[in-house]
Scaffold this motif. Sequence first.
Motif, PDB file in Angstrom:
ATOM      1  N   SER A  67       0.834  -1.211   0.000  1.00 25.82           N
ATOM      2  CA  SER A  67       0.000   0.000   0.000  1.00 25.82           C
ATOM      3  C   SER A  67       0.866   1.258   0.000  1.00 25.82           C
ATOM      4  O   SER A  67       0.528   2.257  -0.639  1.00 25.82           O
ATOM      5  CB  SER A  67      -0.940   0.012   1.208  1.00 25.82           C
ATOM      6  N   GLU A  68       1.985   1.209   0.683  1.00 22.76           N
ATOM      7  CA  GLU A  68       2.885   2.361   0.677  1.00 22.76           C
ATOM      8  C   GLU A  68       3.576   2.497  -0.677  1.00 22.76           C
ATOM      9  O   GLU A  68       3.730   3.611  -1.187  1.00 22.76           O
ATOM     10  CB  GLU A  68       3.921   2.236   1.797  1.00 22.76           C
ATOM     11  N   VAL A  69       3.981   1.382  -1.250  1.00 26.43           N
ATOM     12  CA  VAL A  69       4.607   1.426  -2.576  1.00 26.43           C
ATOM     13  C   VAL A  69       3.657   2.088  -3.572  1.00 26.43           C
ATOM     14  O   VAL A  69       4.072   2.925  -4.384  1.00 26.43           O
ATOM     15  CB  VAL A  69       4.993   0.011  -3.043  1.00 26.43           C
ATOM     16  N   GLU A  70       2.372   1.738  -3.484  1.00 25.91           N
ATOM     17  CA  GLU A  70       1.383   2.331  -4.391  1.00 25.91           C
ATOM     18  C   GLU A  70       1.277   3.833  -4.180  1.00 25.91           C
ATOM     19  O   GLU A  70       1.162   4.605  -5.132  1.00 25.91           O
ATOM     20  CB  GLU A  70       0.027   1.662  -4.201  1.00 25.91           C
ATOM     21  N   MET A  71       1.304   4.262  -2.918  1.00 25.33           N
ATOM     22  CA  MET A  71       1.213   5.699  -2.635  1.00 25.33           C
ATOM     23  C   MET A  71       2.460   6.426  -3.136  1.00 25.33           C
ATOM     24  O   MET A  71       2.370   7.504  -3.746  1.00 25.33           O
ATOM     25  CB  MET A  71       1.023   5.914  -1.133  1.00 25.33           C
ATOM     26  N   LEU A  72       3.628   5.851  -2.927  1.00 27.80           N
ATOM     27  CA  LEU A  72       4.859   6.476  -3.422  1.00 27.80           C
ATOM     28  C   LEU A  72       4.856   6.510  -4.944  1.00 27.80           C
ATOM     29  O   LEU A  72       5.315   7.482  -5.554  1.00 27.80           O
ATOM     30  CB  LEU A  72       6.090   5.728  -2.894  1.00 27.80           C
ATOM     31  N   ASP A  73       4.303   5.468  -5.545  1.00 31.90           N
ATOM     32  CA  ASP A  73       4.212   5.419  -7.001  1.00 31.90           C
ATOM     33  C   ASP A  73       3.281   6.521  -7.504  1.00 31.90           C
ATOM     34  O   ASP A  73       3.557   7.164  -8.520  1.00 31.90           O
ATOM     35  CB  ASP A  73       3.716   4.035  -7.430  1.00 31.90           C
ATOM     36  N   TYR A  74       2.188   6.749  -6.779  1.00 36.04           N
ATOM     37  CA  TYR A  74       1.253   7.822  -7.144  1.00 36.04           C
ATOM     38  C   TYR A  74       1.982   9.162  -7.197  1.00 36.04           C
ATOM     39  O   TYR A  74       1.736   9.997  -8.072  1.00 36.04           O
ATOM     40  CB  TYR A  74       0.108   7.874  -6.129  1.00 36.04           C
ATOM     41  N   TRP A  75       2.889   9.349  -6.244  1.00 33.34           N
ATOM     42  CA  TRP A  75       3.659  10.604  -6.188  1.00 33.34           C
ATOM     43  C   TRP A  75       4.923  10.530  -7.049  1.00 33.34           C
ATOM     44  O   TRP A  75       5.747  11.440  -7.021  1.00 33.34           O
ATOM     45  CB  TRP A  75       4.038  10.931  -4.742  1.00 33.34           C
TER      46      TRP A  75
END
Length: 106
Positions: A67-75
């Motif tokens: 879930s954090e990887v996805e958020m960092l990817d979003y940014w």
Amino acid sequence: MVKITFREHDGSETIVDARPGLSLMKNAVAANVPGILAECGGNCACGTCRIYFDPEWRALMGTPRESEVEMLDYWHEEGDGARLSCQVLAVEAMEGMVLRLPESQS
Ligand code: FES
């Protein structure tokens, strides 16, 4: 307590006496670090608590969950030492560490 410096994009710094076992985000918010917005309160849902670990400190940055990887990817900030500070606990070994903050959180 461990001393951790949060360096804003403009170079201004806040030195935090961080409590081990508490997230870097909660330690930063308690010390009024301006660049840690933490709009979701630590639920890995906003990405406004991003930090960057310089190479010499990356052994302490740990591994983000999906879930954090996805958020960092979003940014667009996966890799290069980026983490969400709400997902990283302060530890004693972080004494003297300097974390950089993104321009978008200034
Ligand atoms: S506080 Fe929202 S993602 Fe960390």
